[in-house]
Design a protein around this motif. Structure first.
Motif, PDB file in Angstrom:
ATOM      1  N   ALA A  87      30.457  11.648  19.373  1.00  0.00           N
ATOM      2  CA  ALA A  87      29.473  12.567  18.782  1.00  0.00           C
ATOM      3  C   ALA A  87      28.208  12.626  19.632  1.00  0.00           C
ATOM      4  O   ALA A  87      27.577  13.681  19.739  1.00  0.00           O
ATOM      5  CB  ALA A  87      29.140  12.141  17.354  1.00  0.00           C
ATOM      6  N   ARG A  88      27.843  11.514  20.247  1.00  0.00           N
ATOM      7  CA  ARG A  88      26.648  11.488  21.109  1.00  0.00           C
ATOM      8  C   ARG A  88      26.777  12.427  22.303  1.00  0.00           C
ATOM      9  O   ARG A  88      25.777  12.839  22.879  1.00  0.00           O
ATOM     10  CB  ARG A  88      26.398  10.071  21.630  1.00  0.00           C
ATOM     11  CG  ARG A  88      25.804   9.138  20.622  1.00  0.00           C
ATOM     12  CD  ARG A  88      25.488   7.783  21.281  1.00  0.00           C
ATOM     13  NE  ARG A  88      25.016   6.839  20.310  1.00  0.00           N
ATOM     14  CZ  ARG A  88      25.747   5.877  19.772  1.00  0.00           C
ATOM     15  NH1 ARG A  88      27.001   5.703  20.119  1.00  0.00           N
ATOM     16  NH2 ARG A  88      25.229   5.056  18.874  1.00  0.00           N
ATOM     17  N   VAL A  93      24.470  18.534  19.014  1.00  0.00           N
ATOM     18  CA  VAL A  93      24.158  17.558  17.967  1.00  0.00           C
ATOM     19  C   VAL A  93      22.790  16.954  18.287  1.00  0.00           C
ATOM     20  O   VAL A  93      22.637  16.227  19.262  1.00  0.00           O
ATOM     21  CB  VAL A  93      25.234  16.455  17.874  1.00  0.00           C
ATOM     22  CG1 VAL A  93      24.796  15.360  16.908  1.00  0.00           C
ATOM     23  CG2 VAL A  93      26.565  17.047  17.440  1.00  0.00           C
ATOM     24  N   ILE A  96      22.025  12.095  14.650  1.00  0.00           N
ATOM     25  CA  ILE A  96      23.156  11.400  14.043  1.00  0.00           C
ATOM     26  C   ILE A  96      22.594  10.323  13.136  1.00  0.00           C
ATOM     27  O   ILE A  96      21.783   9.505  13.567  1.00  0.00           O
ATOM     28  CB  ILE A  96      24.079  10.753  15.099  1.00  0.00           C
ATOM     29  CG1 ILE A  96      24.598  11.793  16.093  1.00  0.00           C
ATOM     30  CG2 ILE A  96      25.227  10.010  14.421  1.00  0.00           C
ATOM     31  CD1 ILE A  96      25.335  11.192  17.282  1.00  0.00           C
ATOM     32  N   LEU A 107      25.580  14.700  10.841  1.00  0.00           N
ATOM     33  CA  LEU A 107      25.227  15.273  12.129  1.00  0.00           C
ATOM     34  C   LEU A 107      24.359  16.493  11.891  1.00  0.00           C
ATOM     35  O   LEU A 107      24.672  17.332  11.035  1.00  0.00           O
ATOM     36  CB  LEU A 107      26.479  15.726  12.898  1.00  0.00           C
ATOM     37  CG  LEU A 107      27.554  14.695  13.189  1.00  0.00           C
ATOM     38  CD1 LEU A 107      28.708  15.346  13.954  1.00  0.00           C
ATOM     39  CD2 LEU A 107      27.002  13.516  13.956  1.00  0.00           C
ATOM     40  N   ILE A 125      33.289  19.584  17.369  1.00  0.00           N
ATOM     41  CA  ILE A 125      33.160  18.757  16.165  1.00  0.00           C
ATOM     42  C   ILE A 125      34.530  18.345  15.637  1.00  0.00           C
ATOM     43  O   ILE A 125      34.780  17.161  15.389  1.00  0.00           O
ATOM     44  CB  ILE A 125      32.343  19.475  15.069  1.00  0.00           C
ATOM     45  CG1 ILE A 125      30.942  19.847  15.582  1.00  0.00           C
ATOM     46  CG2 ILE A 125      32.283  18.633  13.803  1.00  0.00           C
ATOM     47  CD1 ILE A 125      30.077  18.692  16.011  1.00  0.00           C
TER      48      ILE A 125
END
Length: 151
Positions: A87-88, A93, A96, A107, A125
């Motif tokens: 996700a980073r 994004v 988080i 997110l 995603i």
């Protein structure tokens, strides 16, 4: 712990972080040297973590903001770490957050428009690992957004 002078410095510094030390000292009724020493102490003790530039992402053409509440499949012990690492890497994004409870992760995602959001959602995603459930909350209005702390 902070005394009244430290709190006064923090209030003034949060209100106008770009003022000179001399101006900050004047606003706090201190000498420049005293104000500088106290700022240094606040930084070295970790109270002041740094300064940053805040960019208005809407001015750069991003018009869509979505908060995604994600529940992870926690049957694998590495689910959190693997999800967060991936996700980073998604540029859209901005934030988080992790939680205890039904929702594991939130997110904050931005996009230029709904077409761009759908592209980000489908290609970036949904490819994140260990997702069991996603709830999307479309941002409508920001009622209050405050970085300054009540010191």
């Amino acid at each position: 712990m902070l005394d009244d002078v430290d709190r006064r410095i923090l209030r003034q510094f949060q209100a106008a972080p770009d003022v000179s030390i001399a101006e900050l000292a004047d606003r706090c009724s201190l000498t420049t040297a005293s104000c500088w020493r106290r700022l240094e102490k606040l930084e070295s003790s970790g109270v002041i973590l740094g300064q940053e530039v805040v960019v208005d992402w809407q001015a750069l053409g991003f018009a869509v903001e979505v908060s995604l509440r994600i529940t992870l499949d926690k049957t694998q012990t590495t689910a959190f770490d693997e999800f967060l690492a991936k996700a980073r890497t998604v540029p859209e994004v901005l934030e988080i957050q992790t939680f205890l409870g039904r929702v594991d992760v939130r997110l904050l995602v931005i996009a230029r428009d709904m077409t761009h959001y759908q592209e980000v959602y489908r290609s970036r995603i949904l490819s994140l690992p260990h997702i069991a459930d996603i709830e999307a909350l479309m941002h409508v209005a920001r009622i209050k957004s405050q970085e300054a702390l009540p010191v």
